[in-house]
Design an enzyme around this catalytic site. Structure first.
Site, PDB file in Angstrom:
ATOM      1  N   ASP A  20       0.881  -1.164   0.000  1.00 25.28           N
ATOM      2  CA  ASP A  20       0.000   0.000   0.000  1.00 25.28           C
ATOM      3  C   ASP A  20       0.920   1.215   0.000  1.00 25.28           C
ATOM      4  OD1 ASP A  20      -1.637   2.128   0.566  1.00 25.28           O
ATOM      5  OD2 ASP A  20      -2.355   1.383   2.497  1.00 25.28           O
ATOM      6  N   GLU A  50      -7.108   0.652  -4.742  1.00 23.71           N
ATOM      7  CA  GLU A  50      -7.183   0.547  -3.277  1.00 23.71           C
ATOM      8  C   GLU A  50      -8.549   0.007  -2.806  1.00 23.71           C
ATOM      9  OE1 GLU A  50      -5.997   4.518  -2.292  1.00 23.71           O
ATOM     10  OE2 GLU A  50      -3.941   4.129  -2.937  1.00 23.71           O
ATOM     11  N   ASP A  98     -13.215   5.778   2.329  1.00 24.76           N
ATOM     12  CA  ASP A  98     -11.811   5.840   2.743  1.00 24.76           C
ATOM     13  C   ASP A  98     -11.464   7.253   3.221  1.00 24.76           C
ATOM     14  OD1 ASP A  98      -9.049   5.963   2.914  1.00 24.76           O
ATOM     15  OD2 ASP A  98      -8.677   4.908   1.033  1.00 24.76           O
ATOM     16  N   LYS A 128       3.081  11.085  -3.681  1.00 23.60           N
ATOM     17  CA  LYS A 128       2.022  10.407  -4.435  1.00 23.60           C
ATOM     18  C   LYS A 128       1.094  11.410  -5.128  1.00 23.60           C
ATOM     19  CE  LYS A 128      -1.609   6.972  -3.535  1.00 23.60           C
ATOM     20  NZ  LYS A 128      -2.151   6.108  -2.469  1.00 23.60           N
TER      21      LYS A 128
END
Ligand code: AMP
Length: 618
Positions: free
Chosen positions: A23, A187, A211, A87
């Site tokens: 992850d 994800e 999330d 990211k």
């Protein structure tokens, strides 16, 4: 399923080609595997029990690079050479980042263009791919240390909304870190797998994955049909998360304690102390009704209901995103079969209650919300480990398929391991004014330069009507059909001229050759990426030289003599440096030229606007 043996004397895992799930998060990253004895996914732990590796990179003076907790220490003291949230930069151009660049404390190279962003640390320029690869490398080293076995293969997760370029950038980062990235998975898909959803045949379900992390919120609506996941819609807020809960608490205390805002601005230590206390309070209130402490000698407190009042507008915003996601998927609440909670901030009771009330059902929240994505990546890795090669070659593309672009670079359209049938398309344009044809060269392989890959076919798209460079739009599309035949089509969209070709990519290709090509791509990843970075820098420099020179020609009289002179010198310098072969120097020279031209380009723009306004007057 593959079995993994353990060497009793060393404790190391015997299976050499273990596949880990990673992850790669915005704030934290994790590695997990299916544990051989229990067959359960577990997140790898250090001896001290810690699991999360902060996705932070620090570049020290002496060239020393550190990643993780140690790097995090420098976030405040050395903001210019401590990189967080890499990211968020993956596959982005400066134009994409302009509106949010104030969120970053380090220097994002502003070349005012659609070229991919770079981060400047001292005299060096790093691409987001290189930055992410440093995090992945650290994860690889730690995993190897814990498992006492080489880790070479991985499944990496990305947000469901990541586009092709961002997924490819993540693959490249893995490759650069010495990892063979078997698959990039979404994800929310990983989170579903962690809860065992999508593992049964004949199962059709619609799932909402909520999330809420430290800095971002994502809601994804997925449909699983016979083990195949489809993303129906995604929504969210790229700047909403637990950090905002902390800020809400902080502001509340500042007001309550009557702390002078200017004092706070001047005293960064007090600010940091308050922020950490606020986060501590928030976490404690997830299990306790009240929080009591003190700050610089003054008592402070927060009750759960006070906290809930503070964050309630933020939680409501996430529910609005949920509504939008449902609308985009053309579904209503009753169509959702399962709701999965991901991210540290879903531990907040008000968040759970609100989501439960919204979807009117019990949530999947039994797994650690920080670990669930990594756990699911391990489940996917395990499925891949169990596949045999015949199956791989029949149903997925064993090697990436792409075309040659400027400077002999490979531009991948269909990444390896894609399920077939597979489809992809991308737009290209001409390099020269009046260019009437375009050569499309199709390649297969994992290397960055086409000369190291396998050429499959080549054809000319001719009959493109004469236009200035950059204006024609040539859409190249790849389709691998169920029989493994690749159809490449090129079409100029303005004129409609088109040409197509068919090839069988697997023809004459043995398993051993595929394996060798994969191995070489890892072995040469470092030098490949350097060559790619140099070619890209050279291409960018050529483009900027082209536009600046034609600007000078057209607007000579608008520039002062000294502006004309300094620009000419910067152009000359850039031309010399292009040839010397150092990408960092090329970027620095581009930056210099941009700095010189920016003031008069802006002046010209202002004048054009004023003229346009003048024209409107009656
Ligand atoms: P993630 O980005 O998923 O790692 O989420 C990190 C966020 O979760 C941070 O804002 C943390 O403060 C928050 N968090 C972690 N533990 C808790 C907890 N027990 N209660 C509330 N928030 C938490």
């Amino acid at each position: 399923m593959a079995k993994i043996g353990i060497n009793i004397s060393t404790g190391s895992l015997q299976q050499q080609d273990i596949i880990v799930g990673i992850d790669l998060g915005t704030t934290n990253s994790l590695v997990s595997i299916i544990y051989p004895d229990t067959r359960e996914p577990v997140v790898l732990k250090e001896y001290d029990g810690s699991t999360l590796v902060p996705s932070v990179i620090h570049f020290g003076d002496s060239g020393k690079v550190t990643v993780g907790d140690e790097a995090k220490e420098y976030l405040i003291t050395e903001p210019f050479n401590t990189i967080f949230s890499a990211k968020r930069l993956m596959g982005k151009s400066y134009n994409d980042m302009r509106s949010v660049s104030s969120h970053f404390t380090y220097k994002i190279h502003d070349d005012n263009s659609d070229n991919l962003v770079k981060v400047q640390v001292g005299d060096l320029f790093y691409s987001p791919v290189e930055l992410s690869s440093l995090i992945l490398k650290e994860l690889k080293v730690r995993a190897e240390h814990i498992l006492k076995t080489p880790v070479k293969r991985a499944v990496i997760t990305v947000p469901a909304y990541f586009n092709d370029a961002q997924r490819q950038a993540t693959r490249d980062a893995g490759k650069l870190a010495g990892l063979d990235v078997l698959r990039i998975i979404n994800e929310p898909t990983a989170a579903s797998l962690a809860y065992g959803l999508g593992l049964k045949k004949d199962e059709t379900k619609t799932i909402a994955v909520y999330d809420l992390g430290g800095g971002t919120f994502d809601i994804s609506i997925l449909r699983i049909t016979n083990g195949v996941f489809e993303v129906l819609s995604t929504n969210g807020d790229t700047y909403l998360g637990g950090d905002d809960f902390d800020l809400a608490v902080l502001s509340y205390w500042v007001e309550k304690l009557k702390i002078d805002r200017s004092l706070l601005d001047a005293n960064k230590n007090l600010l940091q102390e308050l922020r950490l206390k606020a986060e501590g309070a928030k976490k404690e209130l997830s299990s306790m009704p009240d929080f009591y402490s003190e700050i610089s000698g003054s008592p402070i407190s927060l009750s759960r209901s006070e906290f809930e009042n503070l964050i309630s507008p933020l939680v409501s915003r996430t529910l609005t995103s949920c509504k939008n996601a449902l609308a985009d998927a053309q579904l209503s609440i009753g169509d959702i079969d399962e709701v999965i909670m991901v991210g540290g901030s879903t531990r907040v009771p008000l968040v759970k209650e609100s989501v439960e009330n919204f979807f009117q059902m019990k949530l999947h929240d039994s797994l650690n919300p920080d670990e669930v994505v990594a756990l699911g990546a391990a489940v996917q890795a395990d499925i891949l480990a169990g596949n045999n090669k015949d199956f791989l070659l029949l149903d997925i593309t064993p090697l990436s398929l792409g075309i040659e672009t400027m400077g002999g670079l490979m531009d991948v359209l269909i990444p390896r391991n894609s399920k077939i049938p597979a489809k992809a398309g991308r737009q290209y344009t001409t390099q020269k004014d009046g260019q009437g044809s375009m050569r499309i060269s199709v390649y297969q392989g994992e290397r960055d330069l086409v000369k190291d890959n396998r050429k499959l076919a080549e054809f000319n798209l001719s009959g493109i009507p004469g236009m200035p460079a950059g204006l024609p739009k040539v859409e190249v599309s790849f389709l691998v059909n169920a029989d493994g035949i690749l159809v490449v089509t090129a079409k100029e969209l303005r004129s409609g001229v088109q040409q197509a070709i068919e090839v069988r990519p697997q023809y004459g290709l043995t398993d051993a050759e595929v394996e060798k090509m994969l191995e070489e791509s890892i072995t040469y990843a470092q030098s490949d990426i350097q060559v790619r970075a140099l070619v890209e820098a050279q291409t960018e420099a050529e483009q900027i030289l082209g536009t600046t020179e034609s600007f000078l020609q057209k607007n000579k009289s608008f520039l002062s003599d000294s502006e004309n002179e300094t620009t000419k010198q910067a152009i000359l310098k850039l031309k010399q440096i292009i040839k010397t072969g150092n990408k960092d120097e090329i970027h620095a020279a581009i930056e210099k030229l941009n700095e010189i031209s920016r003031p008069y380009a802006e002046r010209l723009m202002d004048e054009a606007v004023t003229d346009a306004l003048k024209g409107k007057r009656i």
